[in-house]
Design a protein around this motif. Structure first.
Motif, PDB file in Angstrom:
ATOM      1  N   VAL A  68      -8.325 -31.523  13.199  1.00 49.95           N
ATOM      2  CA  VAL A  68      -7.729 -30.807  14.365  1.00 49.95           C
ATOM      3  C   VAL A  68      -6.878 -29.690  13.697  1.00 49.95           C
ATOM      4  O   VAL A  68      -7.064 -28.578  13.912  1.00 49.95           O
ATOM      5  N   ARG A  69      -6.251 -30.121  12.777  1.00 51.15           N
ATOM      6  CA  ARG A  69      -5.560 -28.963  11.950  1.00 51.15           C
ATOM      7  C   ARG A  69      -6.356 -27.926  11.388  1.00 51.15           C
ATOM      8  O   ARG A  69      -6.017 -26.763  11.330  1.00 51.15           O
ATOM      9  N   GLN A  70      -7.488 -28.172  10.821  1.00 50.78           N
ATOM     10  CA  GLN A  70      -8.408 -27.103  10.051  1.00 50.78           C
ATOM     11  C   GLN A  70      -8.806 -26.546  11.058  1.00 50.78           C
ATOM     12  O   GLN A  70      -9.273 -25.193  10.820  1.00 50.78           O
ATOM     13  N   LYS A  71      -9.322 -27.137  12.088  1.00 54.56           N
ATOM     14  CA  LYS A  71      -9.932 -26.388  13.390  1.00 54.56           C
ATOM     15  C   LYS A  71      -8.826 -25.455  13.826  1.00 54.56           C
ATOM     16  O   LYS A  71      -9.284 -24.036  13.914  1.00 54.56           O
ATOM     17  N   MET A  72      -7.803 -25.555  14.014  1.00 50.90           N
ATOM     18  CA  MET A  72      -6.727 -24.485  14.297  1.00 50.90           C
ATOM     19  C   MET A  72      -6.387 -23.626  13.526  1.00 50.90           C
ATOM     20  O   MET A  72      -6.266 -22.428  13.664  1.00 50.90           O
ATOM     21  N   LEU A  73      -6.581 -23.863  12.194  1.00 50.89           N
ATOM     22  CA  LEU A  73      -6.264 -23.014  10.907  1.00 50.89           C
ATOM     23  C   LEU A  73      -7.528 -22.075  10.962  1.00 50.89           C
ATOM     24  O   LEU A  73      -7.384 -20.815  10.970  1.00 50.89           O
ATOM     25  N   LEU A  74      -8.825 -22.459  11.371  1.00 49.09           N
ATOM     26  CA  LEU A  74     -10.064 -21.637  11.214  1.00 49.09           C
ATOM     27  C   LEU A  74      -9.700 -20.655  12.454  1.00 49.09           C
ATOM     28  O   LEU A  74      -9.938 -19.459  12.070  1.00 49.09           O
ATOM     29  N   GLN A  75      -9.471 -21.081  13.579  1.00 48.32           N
ATOM     30  CA  GLN A  75      -9.021 -20.148  14.557  1.00 48.32           C
ATOM     31  C   GLN A  75      -7.993 -18.844  14.331  1.00 48.32           C
ATOM     32  O   GLN A  75      -8.135 -17.649  14.829  1.00 48.32           O
ATOM     33  N   LYS A  76      -7.114 -19.449  13.514  1.00 51.56           N
ATOM     34  CA  LYS A  76      -6.094 -18.409  13.249  1.00 51.56           C
ATOM     35  C   LYS A  76      -6.489 -17.600  12.013  1.00 51.56           C
ATOM     36  O   LYS A  76      -6.125 -16.323  11.973  1.00 51.56           O
ATOM     37  N   ALA A  77      -6.640 -18.051  10.895  1.00 52.31           N
ATOM     38  CA  ALA A  77      -7.066 -17.398   9.675  1.00 52.31           C
ATOM     39  C   ALA A  77      -7.987 -17.268   9.223  1.00 52.31           C
ATOM     40  O   ALA A  77      -8.553 -16.509   8.142  1.00 52.31           O
ATOM     41  N   GLY A  78      -9.273 -17.764   9.826  1.00 51.83           N
ATOM     42  CA  GLY A  78     -10.781 -17.347   9.256  1.00 51.83           C
ATOM     43  C   GLY A  78     -11.308 -18.529   8.127  1.00 51.83           C
ATOM     44  O   GLY A  78     -10.772 -19.449   8.052  1.00 51.83           O
ATOM     45  N   GLU A  79     -12.545 -18.561   8.181  1.00 50.18           N
ATOM     46  CA  GLU A  79     -13.180 -19.521   7.321  1.00 50.18           C
ATOM     47  C   GLU A  79     -12.715 -19.765   5.778  1.00 50.18           C
ATOM     48  O   GLU A  79     -12.470 -20.796   5.250  1.00 50.18           O
TER      49      GLU A  79
END
Length: 273
Positions: A68-79
């Motif tokens: 979940v943390r990685q998914k939220m980071l993806l939304q904020k900062a990109g792949e």
């Protein structure tokens, strides 16, 4: 602290270095070794709170906390940034950077690129391998095969290596768990949220440590988290320990130069050595 998850492990480690006084830099392994990218990742992760992650987890119950943390980071900062959380040493590198910021430290971070070896020991070269692979060779009684990977005389390993007796550990763990009510276990680190009841229930029927671990495996929990929860149960480590910072540290090994440095640190150290 040394058995905690990456965030608390890094915070404990950096706290110890800050408390010694005189430490100017911290060097750590990293798959990417890109300080700018790692720092960017640390900045975005610092903005994501555990409560936000748990709220999103309710909407995605099959995903682990880390996913979940990685998914939220993806939304904020990109792949590119989110991909760092797929590499174990990059994860720890980011947590070191977060800890330096959290503790307002001026210690300089120095990432060192990890070469020719994976964290889990499955990939290695003729001269470089992970500590996991070395431990695996020792546990399987292949001491001679580690000569290319370690700088020491093999007798040092043979005489000083201590392996966990899983049967004794399991018996100790069983006593620590079954001597309490399940509700009492919720105050211990990495437990709570009903997981303590599952541990208690499975301990009643498990025959050994491996079967207990297998019975507790879940899609939303990593095996590492389950092992940590069991270890903290065995040691009686309460959650509130991690609201502070380490109050002392123990030296495991030191060279002549290290001894001189430690002697100089002792004069101004804010932590017991």
């Amino acid at each position: 602290w040394s058995c905690a998850g990456a965030e608390l492990f890094a915070r404990g480690a950096v706290s110890v270095l800050c408390s010694l006084g005189g430490v100017q830099a911290i060097a750590f392994g990293s798959e990417c070794a890109d300080l700018k990218l790692l720092s960017e990742c640390a900045m975005y992760l610092s903005e994501i709170t555990p409560m936000q992650i748990k709220e999103m987890q309710k909407e995605n119950p099959k995903l682990s906390y880390a996913q979940v943390r990685q998914k939220m980071l993806l939304q904020k900062a990109g792949e590119n940034t989110a991909r760092l959380l797929e590499c174990p040493n990059d994860i720890l590198a980011v947590e070191y950077l977060k800890a330096l910021k959290f503790l307002k430290s001026d210690i300089v971070p120095v990432p060192i690129k990890r070469e020719a070896s994976s964290h889990d020991g499955t990939v290695y070269s003729e001269k470089i391998c992970s500590s996991s692979h070395i431990r695996g060779l020792i546990e399987s009684d292949n001491l001679e095969r580690i000569t290319d990977f370690v700088p020491w005389d093999l007798s040092l390993v043979r005489d000083n290596m201590r392996l966990v007796d899983k049967e004794k550990y399991f018996n100790y763990l069983r006593g620590a768990i079954l001597s309490k009510e399940p509700s009492e276990l919720s105050y211990l680190a990495e437990n709570g949220g009903g997981f303590e009841y599952a541990i208690y229930r499975e301990m009643l029927v498990s025959k050994d440590y491996d079967s207990l671990l297998a019975s507790l495996s879940a899609r939303h929990l990593t095996d590492a988290k389950i092992r940590r929860a069991l270890l903290f149960l065995a040691l009686g480590v309460k959650k509130d320990v991690f609201t502070g910072l380490p109050e002392y540290t123990e030296i495991l090994a030191s060279s002549k130069v290290g001894n001189e440095l430690l002697a100089s640190f002792r004069k101004g150290a804010e932590i017991t050595l």
